[in-house]
Motif scaffolding. Structure first.
Motif, PDB file in Angstrom:
ATOM      1  N   MET A 113       1.043  -1.139   0.065  1.00 20.23           N
ATOM      2  CA  MET A 113      -0.176  -0.082  -0.114  1.00 20.23           C
ATOM      3  C   MET A 113       0.779   1.279   0.058  1.00 20.23           C
ATOM      4  N   GLU A 114       0.706   2.133  -0.965  1.00 19.76           N
ATOM      5  CA  GLU A 114       1.494   3.415  -0.862  1.00 19.76           C
ATOM      6  C   GLU A 114       1.103   4.223  -0.115  1.00 19.76           C
ATOM      7  N   SER A 115       2.097   4.859   0.640  1.00 24.82           N
ATOM      8  CA  SER A 115       1.875   5.760   1.515  1.00 24.82           C
ATOM      9  C   SER A 115       1.629   7.290   0.891  1.00 24.82           C
ATOM     10  N   THR A 116       0.588   7.914   1.796  1.00 27.44           N
ATOM     11  CA  THR A 116       0.062   9.091   1.208  1.00 27.44           C
ATOM     12  C   THR A 116       1.245  10.180   1.380  1.00 27.44           C
ATOM     13  N   PRO A 117       1.594  10.769   0.367  1.00 21.21           N
ATOM     14  CA  PRO A 117       2.818  11.645   0.441  1.00 21.21           C
ATOM     15  C   PRO A 117       2.216  12.928   1.392  1.00 21.21           C
ATOM     16  N   GLN A 118       3.332  13.346   2.253  1.00 18.54           N
ATOM     17  CA  GLN A 118       2.856  14.301   3.254  1.00 18.54           C
ATOM     18  C   GLN A 118       3.294  15.721   2.645  1.00 18.54           C
ATOM     19  N   VAL A 119       2.220  16.795   2.837  1.00 17.21           N
ATOM     20  CA  VAL A 119       2.133  17.914   2.112  1.00 17.21           C
ATOM     21  C   VAL A 119       3.122  18.706   3.210  1.00 17.21           C
ATOM     22  N   LYS A 120       3.929  19.528   2.788  1.00 19.23           N
ATOM     23  CA  LYS A 120       4.845  20.397   3.599  1.00 19.23           C
ATOM     24  C   LYS A 120       3.974  21.559   3.899  1.00 19.23           C
ATOM     25  N   PRO A 121       3.852  22.003   5.214  1.00 11.39           N
ATOM     26  CA  PRO A 121       2.989  22.928   5.605  1.00 11.39           C
ATOM     27  C   PRO A 121       3.652  24.260   5.054  1.00 11.39           C
ATOM     28  N   ALA A 122       2.851  25.492   4.640  1.00 17.56           N
ATOM     29  CA  ALA A 122       3.184  26.551   4.288  1.00 17.56           C
ATOM     30  C   ALA A 122       4.160  27.243   5.294  1.00 17.56           C
ATOM     31  N   PRO A 123       5.172  27.960   5.127  1.00 17.21           N
ATOM     32  CA  PRO A 123       5.892  28.796   6.277  1.00 17.21           C
ATOM     33  C   PRO A 123       5.089  29.666   6.755  1.00 17.21           C
ATOM     34  N   LYS A 124       5.136  30.046   8.274  1.00 16.84           N
ATOM     35  CA  LYS A 124       4.512  31.065   8.761  1.00 16.84           C
ATOM     36  C   LYS A 124       4.910  32.573   7.984  1.00 16.84           C
ATOM     37  N   LEU A 125       3.851  33.447   8.115  1.00 12.45           N
ATOM     38  CA  LEU A 125       4.079  34.438   7.199  1.00 12.45           C
ATOM     39  C   LEU A 125       5.256  35.424   7.787  1.00 12.45           C
ATOM     40  N   PHE A 126       5.332  35.804   9.048  1.00 13.96           N
ATOM     41  CA  PHE A 126       6.460  36.842   9.408  1.00 13.96           C
ATOM     42  C   PHE A 126       7.854  35.951   9.306  1.00 13.96           C
ATOM     43  N   PRO A 127       8.033  34.950   9.893  1.00 16.43           N
ATOM     44  CA  PRO A 127       9.351  34.352   9.971  1.00 16.43           C
ATOM     45  C   PRO A 127       9.793  34.381   8.192  1.00 16.43           C
ATOM     46  N   LEU A 128       8.983  34.031   7.164  1.00 12.25           N
ATOM     47  CA  LEU A 128       9.279  34.175   5.876  1.00 12.25           C
ATOM     48  C   LEU A 128       9.555  35.535   5.549  1.00 12.25           C
ATOM     49  N   ILE A 129       8.939  36.506   5.834  1.00 12.82           N
ATOM     50  CA  ILE A 129       9.061  38.011   5.638  1.00 12.82           C
ATOM     51  C   ILE A 129      10.704  38.258   5.997  1.00 12.82           C
ATOM     52  N   VAL A 130      10.999  37.884   7.226  1.00 12.26           N
ATOM     53  CA  VAL A 130      12.324  38.183   7.754  1.00 12.26           C
ATOM     54  C   VAL A 130      13.417  37.392   6.822  1.00 12.26           C
ATOM     55  N   GLU A 131      13.275  36.315   6.544  1.00  8.05           N
ATOM     56  CA  GLU A 131      14.114  35.616   5.746  1.00  8.05           C
ATOM     57  C   GLU A 131      14.314  36.296   4.449  1.00  8.05           C
ATOM     58  N   CYS A 132      13.398  36.641   3.821  1.00  3.82           N
ATOM     59  CA  CYS A 132      13.302  37.322   2.440  1.00  3.82           C
ATOM     60  C   CYS A 132      13.976  38.716   2.401  1.00  3.82           C
ATOM     61  N   LEU A 133      13.836  39.418   3.582  1.00  3.65           N
ATOM     62  CA  LEU A 133      14.264  40.856   3.947  1.00  3.65           C
ATOM     63  C   LEU A 133      15.998  40.486   4.147  1.00  3.65           C
ATOM     64  N   GLN A 134      16.285  39.488   4.873  1.00  2.29           N
ATOM     65  CA  GLN A 134      17.762  39.360   5.078  1.00  2.29           C
ATOM     66  C   GLN A 134      18.575  38.495   3.584  1.00  2.29           C
ATOM     67  N   GLY A 135      17.687  37.907   3.333  1.00  7.48           N
ATOM     68  CA  GLY A 135      18.230  37.571   1.800  1.00  7.48           C
ATOM     69  C   GLY A 135      18.584  38.399   0.969  1.00  7.48           C
ATOM     70  N   LYS A 136      17.936  39.496   1.090  1.00 10.00           N
ATOM     71  CA  LYS A 136      18.041  40.598   0.118  1.00 10.00           C
ATOM     72  C   LYS A 136      19.200  41.884   0.719  1.00 10.00           C
ATOM     73  N   HIS A 137      19.459  41.541   1.738  1.00 12.81           N
ATOM     74  CA  HIS A 137      20.292  42.408   2.517  1.00 12.81           C
ATOM     75  C   HIS A 137      20.037  43.733   2.992  1.00 12.81           C
ATOM     76  N   TYR A 138      18.623  43.644   3.410  1.00  6.83           N
ATOM     77  CA  TYR A 138      18.160  44.909   3.928  1.00  6.83           C
ATOM     78  C   TYR A 138      18.498  45.099   5.442  1.00  6.83           C
ATOM     79  N   SER A 139      18.614  46.234   5.672  1.00  8.91           N
ATOM     80  CA  SER A 139      19.207  46.701   7.084  1.00  8.91           C
ATOM     81  C   SER A 139      18.040  46.233   8.061  1.00  8.91           C
ATOM     82  N   LYS A 140      18.535  46.027   9.298  1.00  5.25           N
ATOM     83  CA  LYS A 140      17.876  45.675  10.461  1.00  5.25           C
ATOM     84  C   LYS A 140      16.591  46.757  10.685  1.00  5.25           C
ATOM     85  N   ARG A 141      16.928  48.205  10.410  1.00  8.85           N
ATOM     86  CA  ARG A 141      16.068  49.078  10.575  1.00  8.85           C
ATOM     87  C   ARG A 141      14.922  49.122   9.568  1.00  8.85           C
ATOM     88  N   THR A 142      15.080  48.770   8.279  1.00  7.38           N
ATOM     89  CA  THR A 142      14.336  48.513   7.401  1.00  7.38           C
ATOM     90  C   THR A 142      13.404  47.334   7.391  1.00  7.38           C
TER      91      THR A 142
END
Length: 327
Positions: free
Chosen positions: A1-30
């Motif tokens: 019996m094939e196992s049901t593939p697990q759907v990876k939950p979407a990342p929480k919004l604000f940690p994702l925003i911080v990750e994107c900002l830091q990835g683009k080298h925005y300053s801490k103040r921005t």
């Protein structure tokens, strides 16, 4: 019996925003400013998720800020930039052109400029680190936060240059280092290095680094070249990671020091630390420097911004002698 593939939950919004900002080298103040605008946007729409909203909701929020809150044009632009970043970069749902936003008219005011005698009066009333910082604001045309964010590696004593890092990392520039500040700055850095060595001996000595550099060079934050020229007097603990850093000094003591000496010297102008930067540009133009050169030193994207200073050069009837003075 094939196992049901697990759907990876979407990342929480604000940690994702911080990750994107830091990835683009925005300053801490921005980063902090953008997060606050996004929170206000979500609260304004009764905590709906941004994915459920779009251009109409963004326009409604920006119009609310313009009409009800009566914010300035620059503040509205910052809020708009934060929301475009949210949709374009974080959610990857590009917003169309916002055609129904009430645009706030930009009030272009002439900069407040000090005379050379007034600059000298201010500098002669300061000492220590405050004197050195304010001297750099006037002598190099730095903004307050640009000065406080300087790293040791940004100072080139041999070439008399200062490398100014743009907060978003896209518009770095080089400005001049006054020869008269070389020795005072070297002496200051000796004290800063002694403080850094004390931190290292205690197991600290790390400064904040852009996320990509921090990942590539995990220990670079302890290197002398990356230390702030004007470090904070105390260590700080980052809430998210629990890591201990020594950040750069705060701008408020400089603001207070300038305000105090302006009052003491009796200067009747609305002076802030950035007035010294405006005076730098104006005095260069008065001295015959080309406007393109001043534009580059100031880091202005548009020459029209630099041209504002030409309107306060040779004041008093734009340099024209009054007929009363020549009879």
């Amino acid at each position: 019996m094939e196992s049901t593939p697990q759907v990876k939950p979407a990342p929480k919004l604000f940690p994702l925003i911080v990750e994107c900002l830091q990835g683009k080298h925005y300053s801490k103040r921005t980063e902090e400013a953008y997060i606050q605008w996004i929170k206000r946007y979500i609260l304004f729409h009764s905590k709906r998720h941004p994915r459920e909203m779009g251009a109409a909701e963004v326009e409604a929020f920006l119009n609310h800020l313009a009409i009800e809150k009566k914010i300035s044009a620059s503040t509205q632009n910052q809020a708009k930039s934060a929301l475009f970043f949210l949709y374009d970069v974080v959610l990857e749902q590009a917003l169309p052109a916002l055609e129904n936003v009430t645009k706030i008219k930009v009030q272009k005011q002439l900069p407040v400029v000090l005379s050379k005698q007034e600059v000298q009066a201010i500098l002669s009333s300061l000492d220590g680190t405050a004197w050195l910082i304010v001297s750099l604001l006037y002598g190099s045309g730095l903004r307050v936060m640009e000065c406080l964010r300087l790293r040791v590696a940004d100072i080139d004593f041999a070439r008399l240059e200062i490398f100014v890092r743009d907060t978003n990392g896209h518009k770095n520039r080089i400005t001049l280092l006054p020869a008269s500040l070389v020795e005072p700055l070297k002496m200051h850095l000796q004290n800063v290095q002694a403080l850094h060595n004390q931190d290292l001996n205690k197991g600290f000595g790390k400064v904040w680094m852009p996320s990509e550099l921090a990942k590539k060079y995990p220990d670079a934050g302890k290197d002398w070249q990356w230390q702030y020229v004007f470090p904070s007097s105390r260590l700080s603990v980052e809430q998210d990671s629990g890591l201990v850093y020594r950040h750069h000094a705060d701008e408020k003591p400089i603001q207070r020091a300038v305000k105090k000496v302006v009052a003491q010297t009796g200067i009747k102008k609305m002076v802030t630390p950035n007035t010294l930067r405006d005076s730098f540009a104006t005095h260069l133009l008065e001295g015959g420097q080309e406007i393109k050169t001043v534009q580059q030193l100031m880091g202005h994207a548009d020459e029209s911004t630099t041209r504002l200073y030409t309107k306060v050069v040779n004041t008093g009837g734009r340099g024209v002698a009054s007929p009363l003075d020549v009879i």
